[in-house]
Design a protein around this motif. Structure first.
Motif, PDB file in Angstrom:
ATOM      1  N   GLU A 252      -6.202 -13.752  -3.683  1.00 18.17           N
ATOM      2  CA  GLU A 252      -5.491 -14.406  -2.584  1.00 18.17           C
ATOM      3  C   GLU A 252      -4.818 -13.365  -1.676  1.00 18.17           C
ATOM      4  O   GLU A 252      -4.757 -13.539  -0.452  1.00 18.17           O
ATOM      5  N   LEU A 253      -4.333 -12.276  -2.265  1.00 19.18           N
ATOM      6  CA  LEU A 253      -3.751 -11.206  -1.465  1.00 19.18           C
ATOM      7  C   LEU A 253      -4.818 -10.506  -0.632  1.00 19.18           C
ATOM      8  O   LEU A 253      -4.571 -10.128   0.523  1.00 19.18           O
ATOM      9  N   PHE A 254      -6.004 -10.336  -1.183  1.00 17.42           N
ATOM     10  CA  PHE A 254      -7.097  -9.739  -0.425  1.00 17.42           C
ATOM     11  C   PHE A 254      -7.447 -10.588   0.795  1.00 17.42           C
ATOM     12  O   PHE A 254      -7.637 -10.073   1.902  1.00 17.42           O
ATOM     13  N   LEU A 255      -7.549 -11.910   0.587  1.00 19.89           N
ATOM     14  CA  LEU A 255      -7.866 -12.792   1.706  1.00 19.89           C
ATOM     15  C   LEU A 255      -6.753 -12.758   2.740  1.00 19.89           C
ATOM     16  O   LEU A 255      -7.017 -12.738   3.953  1.00 19.89           O
ATOM     17  N   ALA A 256      -5.516 -12.726   2.296  1.00 21.06           N
ATOM     18  CA  ALA A 256      -4.385 -12.665   3.221  1.00 21.06           C
ATOM     19  C   ALA A 256      -4.453 -11.403   4.080  1.00 21.06           C
ATOM     20  O   ALA A 256      -4.220 -11.442   5.296  1.00 21.06           O
ATOM     21  N   ALA A 257      -4.787 -10.264   3.464  1.00 24.96           N
ATOM     22  CA  ALA A 257      -4.898  -9.010   4.215  1.00 24.96           C
ATOM     23  C   ALA A 257      -6.024  -9.075   5.234  1.00 24.96           C
ATOM     24  O   ALA A 257      -5.873  -8.656   6.392  1.00 24.96           O
ATOM     25  N   THR A 258      -7.165  -9.623   4.826  1.00 21.32           N
ATOM     26  CA  THR A 258      -8.305  -9.739   5.735  1.00 21.32           C
ATOM     27  C   THR A 258      -7.945 -10.578   6.956  1.00 21.32           C
ATOM     28  O   THR A 258      -8.190 -10.181   8.111  1.00 21.32           O
ATOM     29  N   GLU A 259      -7.357 -11.740   6.725  1.00 21.09           N
ATOM     30  CA  GLU A 259      -7.022 -12.635   7.834  1.00 21.09           C
ATOM     31  C   GLU A 259      -5.935 -12.039   8.720  1.00 21.09           C
ATOM     32  O   GLU A 259      -5.979 -12.187   9.955  1.00 21.09           O
ATOM     33  N   ALA A 260      -4.944 -11.386   8.128  1.00 19.70           N
ATOM     34  CA  ALA A 260      -3.853 -10.825   8.926  1.00 19.70           C
ATOM     35  C   ALA A 260      -4.360  -9.720   9.841  1.00 19.70           C
ATOM     36  O   ALA A 260      -3.958  -9.631  11.010  1.00 19.70           O
ATOM     37  N   VAL A 261      -5.247  -8.857   9.347  1.00 25.12           N
ATOM     38  CA  VAL A 261      -5.804  -7.800  10.191  1.00 25.12           C
ATOM     39  C   VAL A 261      -6.648  -8.397  11.301  1.00 25.12           C
ATOM     40  O   VAL A 261      -6.563  -7.980  12.470  1.00 25.12           O
ATOM     41  N   GLU A 262      -7.472  -9.379  10.965  1.00 23.87           N
ATOM     42  CA  GLU A 262      -8.309 -10.029  11.976  1.00 23.87           C
ATOM     43  C   GLU A 262      -7.448 -10.587  13.107  1.00 23.87           C
ATOM     44  O   GLU A 262      -7.716 -10.346  14.299  1.00 23.87           O
ATOM     45  N   GLU A 263      -6.400 -11.312  12.758  1.00 26.95           N
ATOM     46  CA  GLU A 263      -5.568 -11.930  13.796  1.00 26.95           C
ATOM     47  C   GLU A 263      -4.733 -10.897  14.547  1.00 26.95           C
ATOM     48  O   GLU A 263      -4.496 -11.034  15.750  1.00 26.95           O
ATOM     49  N   ALA A 264      -4.296  -9.843  13.859  1.00 27.35           N
ATOM     50  CA  ALA A 264      -3.510  -8.808  14.522  1.00 27.35           C
ATOM     51  C   ALA A 264      -4.307  -8.134  15.635  1.00 27.35           C
ATOM     52  O   ALA A 264      -3.758  -7.807  16.695  1.00 27.35           O
ATOM     53  N   ILE A 265      -5.587  -7.908  15.408  1.00 34.12           N
ATOM     54  CA  ILE A 265      -6.426  -7.292  16.443  1.00 34.12           C
ATOM     55  C   ILE A 265      -6.520  -8.200  17.663  1.00 34.12           C
ATOM     56  O   ILE A 265      -6.389  -7.744  18.818  1.00 34.12           O
ATOM     57  N   ILE A 266      -6.723  -9.500  17.450  1.00 32.13           N
ATOM     58  CA  ILE A 266      -6.809 -10.429  18.578  1.00 32.13           C
ATOM     59  C   ILE A 266      -5.463 -10.520  19.297  1.00 32.13           C
ATOM     60  O   ILE A 266      -5.405 -10.577  20.539  1.00 32.13           O
ATOM     61  N   ASN A 267      -4.371 -10.502  18.548  1.00 28.73           N
ATOM     62  CA  ASN A 267      -3.050 -10.523  19.184  1.00 28.73           C
ATOM     63  C   ASN A 267      -2.816  -9.275  20.026  1.00 28.73           C
ATOM     64  O   ASN A 267      -2.183  -9.349  21.094  1.00 28.73           O
ATOM     65  N   ALA A 268      -3.309  -8.128  19.563  1.00 31.60           N
ATOM     66  CA  ALA A 268      -3.173  -6.898  20.347  1.00 31.60           C
ATOM     67  C   ALA A 268      -3.897  -7.021  21.683  1.00 31.60           C
ATOM     68  O   ALA A 268      -3.382  -6.606  22.733  1.00 31.60           O
ATOM     69  N   LEU A 269      -5.089  -7.602  21.666  1.00 25.77           N
ATOM     70  CA  LEU A 269      -5.854  -7.785  22.901  1.00 25.77           C
ATOM     71  C   LEU A 269      -5.149  -8.740  23.856  1.00 25.77           C
ATOM     72  O   LEU A 269      -5.016  -8.464  25.056  1.00 25.77           O
ATOM     73  N   LEU A 270      -4.686  -9.860  23.348  1.00 21.63           N
ATOM     74  CA  LEU A 270      -4.074 -10.871  24.206  1.00 21.63           C
ATOM     75  C   LEU A 270      -2.736 -10.413  24.789  1.00 21.63           C
ATOM     76  O   LEU A 270      -2.341 -10.851  25.880  1.00 21.63           O
ATOM     77  N   ALA A 271      -2.044  -9.545  24.077  1.00 21.13           N
ATOM     78  CA  ALA A 271      -0.721  -9.105  24.536  1.00 21.13           C
ATOM     79  C   ALA A 271      -0.787  -8.059  25.636  1.00 21.13           C
ATOM     80  O   ALA A 271       0.224  -7.780  26.286  1.00 21.13           O
ATOM     81  N   SER A 272      -1.948  -7.472  25.851  1.00 18.22           N
ATOM     82  CA  SER A 272      -2.065  -6.304  26.725  1.00 18.22           C
ATOM     83  C   SER A 272      -2.592  -6.692  28.100  1.00 18.22           C
ATOM     84  O   SER A 272      -3.668  -7.291  28.218  1.00 18.22           O
ATOM     85  N   ASP A 273      -1.859  -6.342  29.126  1.00 15.08           N
ATOM     86  CA  ASP A 273      -2.269  -6.621  30.509  1.00 15.08           C
ATOM     87  C   ASP A 273      -3.199  -5.528  31.028  1.00 15.08           C
ATOM     88  O   ASP A 273      -3.287  -4.430  30.457  1.00 15.08           O
TER      89      ASP A 273
END
Length: 374
Positions: free
Chosen positions: A321-342
């Motif tokens: 469950e911790l492995f899945l949590a890490a995978t999903e958190a990294v995936e979403e963090a990358i998309i958040n980085a893109l959306l936050a940047s003008d």
């Protein structure tokens, strides 16, 4: 403030985020940034900085935690990783910066930590962890504009609570999938039955090719390469030549080898967004665990060290469950980085930002059915 993925009803993965959906959902973790902006004496644009992650408030060398590292592709640099591989101990904050500022950030962290130590004649040593990605298109990287005072600013400003994302701190001049990139973060919280722990991720995203970008599994990047896409007019030199560095944090009681296993799962989060396939990318990941409260510091004198220490660890039957949590958190963090940047310009280069409506349009073209229940 730009919307994050969940603000657009883009619900990545199966697990629920923590209240901030940030690495600071892990208790005690703090993040600080320092931005370095301006024009150099040679007329080049300066767009860089430092991002700092503290595992616990105070001196990490006196309150270490267990950690592990993983390198997916080694076309990058980092300091302090060999001691983590050897001893499994993280004894410094973790800093993100640009490639040519790695050394000055490392040295500054030693000075700042030394100032916190008692002056009682003990031997002192520290090997800080600093990770880098290349911002040489938008930033005057050879001007060496990151100074020790910027490291101190990031450290002194480190705080819990919401984390500023996008073109900030070490992520200021970064480019991701040929869009403006930078800092992004996300978290996942396990249910009480799964242990109730939190896994948080923070990334400095400076990698990838536009056509490969995927969001929630959908190939949005290829729909931004079509003839009617405005992004075709914004070609950049050497697409995919950048890197990504990732820091994962958890309050689960993991031992060092388990932290290494957690760090490996950052590769899966990266792959889910279409990254990890470029030779010119330095993909370096670190994971630390604060679930053991009294990990002893490295002994300066033998008499200071206990012969044995009582520690806890997550049973491997419950680590998936911790492995899945890490995978999903990294995936979403990358998309958040893109959306936050003008969109950004510097040194003759123009880099488009990925706005939410453009992303939603590409998702719909790729067959995304729309939001689903949280």
């Amino acid at each position: 403030m730009n919307p994050r993925a969940r603000d657009l009803d883009i619900l990545i993965g199966q697990m629920q985020p923590g209240p901030l959906n940030a690495i600071t959902d892990v208790p005690g973790v703090r993040v600080g940034h320092s931005n370095v902006r301006g024009r150099s004496s040679s007329g080049r644009d300066i767009c860089t900085g430092v991002t700092l992650i503290e595992p616990r408030p105070g001196s990490t060398s006196q309150q270490p935690c267990f950690a592990g590292v993983h390198v997916l592709n080694g076309n990058g640099d980092a300091t302090g990783l060999e001691w983590i591989r050897e001893a499994g101990l993280l004894t410094s904050p973790i800093a993100f910066t640009n490639t040519h500022s790695l050394g000055v950030v490392r040295d500054a962290l030693i000075v700042l930590d030394r100032e916190q130590q008692p002056d009682d004649g003990r031997l002192y040593w520290n090997m800080p962890v600093v990770l880098e990605t290349f911002d040489g298109l938008l930033n005057d990287i050879n001007g060496f504009h990151v100074k020790p005072e910027h490291v101190a600013e990031a450290l002194n400003g480190a705080a819990d609570g919401p984390v500023v994302e996008g073109a900030v701190g070490g992520g200021s001049g970064m480019i991701c999938h040929e869009f403006k990139g930078g800092i992004g973060t996300a978290s996942r919280r396990l249910s009480a039955a799964q242990g109730g722990w939190t896994v948080g991720a923070i990334v400095q995203a400076n990698h990838g090719i536009r056509s490969e970008l995927r969001v929630d599994g959908y190939p949005v990047g290829r729909y931004m390469e079509q003839k009617d896409s405005p992004f075709l007019r914004a070609a950049l030199p050497h697409p995919g030549m950048g890197s990504i560095v990732v820091c994962l944090a958890t309050d689960a009681p993991l031992l060092p080898h388990q932290c290494t296993r957690l760090a490996q799962r950052a590769s899966l989060g990266l792959a889910r967004t279409g990254g990890g396939n470029e030779d010119h990318s330095g993909d370096i990941f670190i994971a630390f665990a604060t679930g053991n409260d009294h990990v002893p510091p490295a002994a300066y004198e033998a008499k200071r060290a206990a012969t044995c220490d009582g520690l806890r660890m997550v049973n491997n039957d419950h680590i998936s469950e911790l492995f899945l949590a890490a995978t999903e958190a990294v995936e979403e963090a990358i998309i958040n980085a893109l959306l936050a940047s003008d969109s950004s310009e510097g040194n003759g280069h123009s880099v488009p930002g990925l706005d939410g409506q453009t992303l939603l349009a590409a998702l719909k073209k790729s067959g995304w059915p729309g939001s689903r229940p949280a």
